[in-house]
Structure formats: structure tokens, C-alpha cells
Design a protein around this motif. Structure first.
Motif, PDB file in Angstrom:
ATOM      1  N   GLU A  43       0.846  -1.189   0.000  1.00  0.00           N
ATOM      2  CA  GLU A  43       0.000   0.000   0.000  1.00  0.00           C
ATOM      3  C   GLU A  43       0.886   1.246   0.000  1.00  0.00           C
ATOM      4  O   GLU A  43       1.877   1.309   0.726  1.00  0.00           O
ATOM      5  CB  GLU A  43      -0.902   0.037   1.238  1.00  0.00           C
ATOM      6  N   TYR A  93       0.680   5.203   0.859  1.00  0.00           N
ATOM      7  CA  TYR A  93      -0.087   6.282   1.469  1.00  0.00           C
ATOM      8  C   TYR A  93       0.440   7.626   0.964  1.00  0.00           C
ATOM      9  O   TYR A  93       1.621   7.941   1.131  1.00  0.00           O
ATOM     10  CB  TYR A  93       0.018   6.233   2.998  1.00  0.00           C
ATOM     11  N   GLN A 120       3.475  -1.261   3.981  1.00  0.00           N
ATOM     12  CA  GLN A 120       2.956   0.106   3.806  1.00  0.00           C
ATOM     13  C   GLN A 120       4.095   1.084   3.544  1.00  0.00           C
ATOM     14  O   GLN A 120       5.067   1.152   4.308  1.00  0.00           O
ATOM     15  CB  GLN A 120       2.158   0.537   5.041  1.00  0.00           C
ATOM     16  N   TYR A 147       2.226  -1.057  -6.118  1.00  0.00           N
ATOM     17  CA  TYR A 147       1.368  -1.123  -4.933  1.00  0.00           C
ATOM     18  C   TYR A 147      -0.044  -1.515  -5.355  1.00  0.00           C
ATOM     19  O   TYR A 147      -0.598  -0.979  -6.314  1.00  0.00           O
ATOM     20  CB  TYR A 147       1.316   0.233  -4.213  1.00  0.00           C
ATOM     21  N   LYS A 193      -2.679  -0.946  -3.464  1.00  0.00           N
ATOM     22  CA  LYS A 193      -3.580   0.113  -3.017  1.00  0.00           C
ATOM     23  C   LYS A 193      -2.827   1.435  -2.953  1.00  0.00           C
ATOM     24  O   LYS A 193      -1.700   1.494  -2.466  1.00  0.00           O
ATOM     25  CB  LYS A 193      -4.159  -0.196  -1.630  1.00  0.00           C
ATOM     26  N   VAL A 209      -3.567   4.951  -1.168  1.00  0.00           N
ATOM     27  CA  VAL A 209      -4.476   5.503  -0.168  1.00  0.00           C
ATOM     28  C   VAL A 209      -4.181   6.988   0.019  1.00  0.00           C
ATOM     29  O   VAL A 209      -3.067   7.365   0.393  1.00  0.00           O
ATOM     30  CB  VAL A 209      -4.342   4.771   1.183  1.00  0.00           C
ATOM     31  N   SER A 258      -9.892  -0.364  -9.200  1.00  0.00           N
ATOM     32  CA  SER A 258     -10.103  -0.215  -7.743  1.00  0.00           C
ATOM     33  C   SER A 258      -8.806  -0.189  -6.948  1.00  0.00           C
ATOM     34  O   SER A 258      -8.730  -0.714  -5.843  1.00  0.00           O
ATOM     35  CB  SER A 258     -11.018  -1.340  -7.226  1.00  0.00           C
ATOM     36  N   HIS A 259      -7.762   0.439  -7.509  1.00  0.00           N
ATOM     37  CA  HIS A 259      -6.502   0.573  -6.773  1.00  0.00           C
ATOM     38  C   HIS A 259      -6.479   1.826  -5.892  1.00  0.00           C
ATOM     39  O   HIS A 259      -5.633   1.930  -5.006  1.00  0.00           O
ATOM     40  CB  HIS A 259      -5.318   0.629  -7.746  1.00  0.00           C
ATOM     41  N   HIS A 276      -7.863   4.503  -3.113  1.00  0.00           N
ATOM     42  CA  HIS A 276      -8.695   4.550  -1.918  1.00  0.00           C
ATOM     43  C   HIS A 276      -8.486   5.887  -1.206  1.00  0.00           C
ATOM     44  O   HIS A 276      -7.474   6.563  -1.408  1.00  0.00           O
ATOM     45  CB  HIS A 276      -8.341   3.418  -0.949  1.00  0.00           C
ATOM     46  N   PRO A 295     -12.984   2.812  -0.842  1.00  0.00           N
ATOM     47  CA  PRO A 295     -12.499   2.533  -2.202  1.00  0.00           C
ATOM     48  C   PRO A 295     -13.169   3.453  -3.221  1.00  0.00           C
ATOM     49  O   PRO A 295     -14.364   3.757  -3.113  1.00  0.00           O
ATOM     50  CB  PRO A 295     -12.898   1.067  -2.422  1.00  0.00           C
TER      51      PRO A 295
END
Length: 654
Positions: A422, A424, A444, A496, A498, A500, A531-532, A534, A612
Motif C-alpha cells: 500500500e 499512502y 505500507q 502497490y 492500493k 491511499v 479499484s486501486h 482509496h 475505495p
């Protein structure tokens, strides 16, 4: 169309349920409104007052649910001056499951406090008949036409020392896709009640075409263990099924009686699980399942470290241990908070620590007493980890050519598996510093952003990298800007799974979120389509709740906005906690949170809130049109007109 004072409508009684049934229950079938009645009977059994639950499904589509509990009170409510049984079946937010901590509640543990319950059953049924045996007398009352017509309570006979409640429900077909109550779902629900309620006999009768009743009865001598073995349907367990239970005592950190019962195992070719909270099936899992997996993972990790079983270069992750595990979990919480009225997912954060604390010591002790079987489980987890690393190396090989130098301010993660990784995007250096301390270094990564990202809606792709922040985001992700019709191969080098966006819960934070979403929608549309992308939802308020006796230790709650804060205040007031005893703090930004608070509210997958971002093909053109209006440089007059027309709908934190 005229819009004046007479246009304003107030929905009273059960009218909100009848107007918008999908907000209160499932509308694919009447299964959930029948489950509400069954859950009431199960709550009587859970409280220790009922030993039998009987469900009868009739050919006319109606369903009757009976128990031998205490019987719903039929006398007048001291304040409302209405019979209590009528209140229960016709008034939302009325019941005997509130005021748990004050000792005034009729139930110490029950299936939630959403406050609508069986009143929804009445609202969506053409007829509901209730028969109550209580204090030597039999009373009957009938509710017709969705609760619009309430009959008189009639005394119909005597019952001696018997007591209990029998409710027959005729679901109204106009509210459901199909009016038929699904037999298989009711059977599965009743079977689980039998497993979770030792000493209670659960019976199902189904009326046949000739008028006879086909009867099924459930009893599990081995409880959860027998049920899990039945679920596995002959699959071979790699180790014996591990079962246990643990409940808090009065002197512990949790309310007395809170805890869990569980059974779990690793089968050859089988992996399925079920979980419950106060006998309510949580088909979408939730925090209690996170606690179970966390406790099992930590116990096995300690065992592996103790016996030095881990090969060089291999690090275990929770999914390596629990990914192919089957389990049954029955948690007991004093005040469970669910997601939605259907109660399919548990949201209570304290359940993570509760279940983990109960499971971990028992499993760790078993591992050390059964070393060879413990090594079998460890070998399975290590094999999963090695497969994961092998897969990650394949991904790395594909992206090894032409790799750009990663941004210096990027705090990268250690894992190379993009499914778990992920990134951030954090507003500000101070918040970025807290996020680096709060993150899980394994999966992360943190990229602090200085100031606001440039509005990229009308920037040409060949000029995009002139902005340092956008350049760093693209390089960190390993994805180049692309059009919406680009081939999926543009994501081959994605680093990654996700992305975020984490910004302050204020106007500036919302603006930064909008700018980043503009960048992704315009120049990285496949990230959104797959949908990667968020958005983290950090709280605006922190509520410190003092301890209230031995049953409830001190707590710290977080509220997303004013509306959640008001709801929490109301719930705590019902628990008997005085408003002046609460200490409420307002976060000015992410930088004010310490790493522990930031981890719990925005970064720990078990407790965070992350939204998401998805792309609907049908609404794509409307979305682009709205972004053109909001972000286009030549749309100032259109924006002004839009704000004048829609400005009253904005909930701004000014």
C-alpha cells in the motif's frame, strides 16, 4: 412544480420502513425479517430463559417462531402508556436491550443496538400474530396491513406455569423480489443456533402438500467442533480441530462475560468459515474475525521464532498462516456495533483486542504442548510464504528494465508483493512523519506531499512531470500517465495494490483529496477502474470515556464528523455516562495524532476506515462533466451558478 411549506413531509411510525425498506432490511427475500423474530427467541435462550426454539414454515408463505422463554410483557409501559408487546412490534428504537451497563436491561448480551429490530418485520408484513404465555395467562394480539391496524390484546386462556412467545408472520410480497422465505437459509441459520446454544433444542417444521409437517431437529454434542467437521464434508484435517473458549472475569480489561468460543483447523482442499456475534451471523466478517486471525498469527509466529523454523529471507504474514484456515467463531460482546441494520459485519474495534487476547494464549500453549503438530502448521505457513515471495520475484523481473530512481522522500515498504503493498499519499511532512512511525514497514509505504498538488484536469500529459509532486507519485507507483482506453499492460509495473489518499478531515484536506482524485481520473484512469485508489477517512473527534464500574473500563472512541459525535454522545448517555464526564478533543489535522492513534484510525487494516474509489461505466460521462465544471479553468461562471443552486447541500467544516 411548487416547493413550499406543504411540500415538507414527515414520515411517522413505521412509514419510513415501508417507504424505503432497503434501508432497513434485505429485499431479495423475507429471510431477514424472519431472522429478526428468530433472533429474539435466541436472545431469550442466550440469556438462559429458553430451552426450545421452534420454527414452522407454512404453505401459505407464513412462518411461525416459538420459544419457551419469559414471554414478552403485555402490560402498559410506565411512560408510554401502551402495552409493551405493542411497542416492541410497532415502534422503531424500542426494546429491552438498551441500558446494558446500568443493570436495567433485560438482556446482558444480545444481537445489537440498532433499535429497529422486529418492528421492521411488522412494517413489511401483511399480518403478524403474537401469542404470549406469561404469568399463568395466554394473551394474543394481531397487527395487520404493515402495522397500520393494531388489534386489541385479548386474554384467550390460562397456561399454568408455562411461558413463552409464539409469533406468526405473513410477509407482504410487494416489498420483496420473491415472497418465498428461502428454506435453505433458514435451515442454516437454525443449525448454527443449535451449535451456539448448548442445551437448547432447535426444531424446524415444514408443511407439506398433504398438510403434514416434515420435522428437522438439531443437536451437536461436540458443539463448534462437530459443526466444523460437518462443514468440511469429509475433507482430511492436517491437524486435529482446535477448539476453545474464554470469557472475561469481573477484574479483567473487558466487561464481565465478554469473550469468544472458537474452532479452527487446516484441511486438505477445504477452506470455509463462519462467524457470529451474540448468535447473529456476520456473513461479511468484521473486527472479531480480525482478532481471531491476529491471535492465531502472533501465536504461530512466536512458536516459529522459538524453534528457529523460518528459512533465511522469509518473513511470515498473516495471510500465510490464516489464508487456508477454516474456522467457526462465536463472539460475545456487551454492546456490538454493526455495519447496517442487516448486521452482516461487526464494526466494534474493541473486538479485535478482545478475541485476540482470548485466543492467543490458548493456541500458543497448545503449540508448545504439541510441537510436531505445531511444526506441521508452521511448514504449511512457510510454504505459503515461499510461494508468495516466488510470485513477487516474477513481478520484479517484469519491471526490472527501465526502473526510475525512486523519490528520496518515499519511505518504501519491504514487501515486493503488490497485492499486499500500500502507498499512502500523506498531506504534509509532519503527518508524514507520524505515518512513518505508525505504518507496517512490511507492506505500507509513505509518500509525504508538500502543499497542494497542481490541478491536473487541463494539463497536457507531456507537461505533467513539470510538477515535482505529480512526478514523484508516478515514479513511486511505477505507472506512467495514460488515457482511459489504454491497454491493461500499462499497469504491469505497478508497485502497490492500493494507493491511499490520507488528508486532514477539514476543508483543505477535502481540497487535496479532490485534486488527487482529479489527477488519477484524468491521467491514471486504469488505477481507478481497477479499484486501486482509496481514500482514508481519519476522524475529526476523539472521545475519552471514563470507566464506569467493573463492567466497563475506560475507552477511547473516534468520530468521523459531527453526526457521528452526536450519535456517540446519545449512545453513551443511554449507557448512563454523564455528558460532563466525557473528554472530547478535536483533531486540527493528521499531524496532531500520535502514531498509535493514526495507526488505529487510518492505517491498521483491522480498524481503519478506508473508502475505495470505483468507476461506473454508466456514470463515467456524467462524472467527467462534473469534473470539467468543478476543475476547468474556463468554468468560473458555471461553478458560480452551480454553487448558488446546490450550495445548501454542502456540509462544510468552516
Amino acid at each position: 412544480m411548487t416547493y413550499n411549506e406543504s411540500s415538507f413531509r414527515v414520515l411517522k411510525g413505521l412509514e419510513p420502513v415501508r417507504s424505503r425498506p432497503g434501508m432497513y432490511t434485505r429485499t431479495d427475500s423475507p429471510a431477514h425479517i424472519i431472522q429478526e423474530v428468530i433472533d429474539n427467541a435466541a436472545d431469550e435462550a442466550l440469556a438462559g430463559f429458553a430451552k426450545k426454539i421452534q420454527v414452522t414454515m407454512y404453505r401459505d408463505g407464513s412462518v411461525a417462531v416459538g420459544d419457551d422463554g419469559r414471554g414478552i410483557p403485555v402490560g402498559l409501559h410506565p411512560v408510554e402508556k401502551v402495552p409493551v408487546v405493542v411497542l416492541a412490534y410497532t415502534v422503531l428504537h424500542a426494546g429491552g436491550k438498551f441500558d446494558k451497563t446500568s443493570g436495567a436491561s433485560a438482556y446482558a448480551f444480545s444481537g445489537g443496538l440498532h433499535g429497529v429490530g422486529v418492528a421492521v418485520t411488522t412494517a413489511l408484513s401483511s399480518r403478524v400474530e403474537v401469542e404470549v404465555k406469561r404469568e399463568g395467562k395466554v394473551h394474543q394480539v394481531q397487527f395487520n396491513n404493515g402495522g397500520r391496524e393494531i388489534g386489541e390484546i385479548a386474554e384467550t386462556g390460562s397456561c399454568g406455569r408455562q411461558s413463552g412467545t409464539r409469533v406468526r408472520v405473513w410477509p407482504d410480497p410487494k416489498y420483496f423480489d420473491t415472497p418465498k422465505v428461502p428454506l435453505a437459509e433458514i435451515e442454516r441459520l437454525l443449525r448454527s443456533k443449535a451449535v451456539l446454544l448448548p442445551g437448547v433444542t432447535v426444531t424446524l417444521e415444514v408443511e407439506q402438500t398433504d398438510g403434514s409437517l416434515a420435522k428437522s431437529e438439531w443437536h451437536y454434542a461436540e458443539g463448534l467442533t462437530g459443526y466444523l467437521r460437518e462443514m468440511a464434508a469429509g475433507a482430511e484435517p492436517l491437524v486435529p480441530i482446535l477448539a476453545g473458549e474464554s470469557y472475561a472475569q469481573a477484574h479483567e480489561d473487558f466487561a464481565e462475560g465478554e469473550g469468544a468460543a472458537w474452532a479452527f483447523c487446516w484441511f486438505d482442499g477445504f477452506a470455509a468459515s463462519e462467524s457470529y456475534v451474540n448468535l447473529i451471523p456476520t456473513v461479511n466478517g468484521g473486527m472479531h474475525e480480525s482478532g481471531l486471525r491476529g491471535g492465531i498469527f502472533e501465536a504461530l509466529k512466536s512458536f516459529v521464532d522459538l524453534h528457529a523454523l523460518l528459512p533465511r529471507g522469509v518473513k511470515l504474514q498473516q495471510d500465510d498462516v490464516c489464508g487456508k484456515m477454516s474456522f467457526l467463531l462465536s463472539a460475545r460482546l456487551l454492546d456490538p456495533q454493526f455495519q447496517g441494520q442487516v448486521k452482516e459485519k461487526l464494526n466494534s474495534r474493541e473486538a479485535v483486542k478482545l478475541v485476540s487476547t482470548m485466543v492467543m494464549p490458548q493456541f500458543e500453549a497448545w503449540l508448545n504442548q504439541n510441537v510436531e503438530m505445531g511444526k506441521t502448521i508452521a511448514e504449511l505457513a512457510i510454504s505459503q510464504a515461499q510461494s508468495r515471495l516466488k510470485s513477487a520475484k516474477k513481478v520484479e523481473k517484469k519491471k526490472s528494465s527501465g526502473v526510475s530512481v525512486l523519490p528520496g522522500k518515499l519511505a518504501d515498504c519491504e514487501s515486493e508483493n503488490i497485492v499486499d503493498n500500500e502507498l499512502y499519499l500523506v498531506e504534509g511532512d509532519s503527518a508524514g512523519g507520524s505515518a512513518k512511525l505508525a505504518r507496517n514497514r512490511e507492506t505500507q509505504a509513505i509518500l509525504p506531499l508538500r502543499g497542494k498538488v497542481q490541478n491536473a484536469w487541463e494539463i497536457d500529459t507531456d507537461r505533467l512531470f513539470a510538477n515535482a509532486e505529480i512526478h514523484d507519485i508516478s515514479v513511486a507507483l511505477g505507472v506512467d500517465p495514460h488515457p482511459v482506453d489504454a491497454p491493461e499492460s500499462v499497469l504491469d509495473h505497478l508497485r502497490y495494490g492500493k494507493v491511499v489518499i490520507m488528508a486532514d478531515a477539514d476543508v483543505d484536506g477535502s481540497h487535496i483529496q479532490t485534486l488527487l482524485l482529479t489527477l488519477f481520473l484524468r491521467h491514471f484512469p486504469l488505477l481507478v477502474a481497477h479499484s486501486h485508489v482509496h481514500v482514508a477517512l481519519p476522524p475529526l473527534y476523539r472521545v475519552d470515556v471514563p470507566a464506569s464500574g467493573k463492567k466497563r473500563p475506560a475507552r477511547r472512541l473516534y468520530c468521523l464528523d459531527e453526526r457521528e459525535l452526536a450519535a456517540v454522545r446519545e449512545r453513551l448517555a443511554k449507557e448512563g455516562i454523564k455528558p460532563e464526564a466525557l473528554e472530547i478533543g478535536r483533531f486540527k489535522g493528521l499531524g496532531e495524532m500520535n502514531p498509535e492513534q493514526l495507526r488505529e484510525t487510518a492505517m491498521d487494516p483491522a480498524t481503519r476506515r478506508v473508502l475505495p474509489i470505483t468507476m461506473d461505466d454508466i456514470a463515467l460521462e456524467d462524472t467527467k462533466e462534473l469534473f470539467c465544471l468543478l476543475m476547468g479553468k474556463g468554468e468560473a461562471s458555471g461553478r458560480r451558478a452551480w454553487m448558488e443552486a446546490k450550495g445548501n447541500l454542502v456540509e462544510a467544516d468552516l
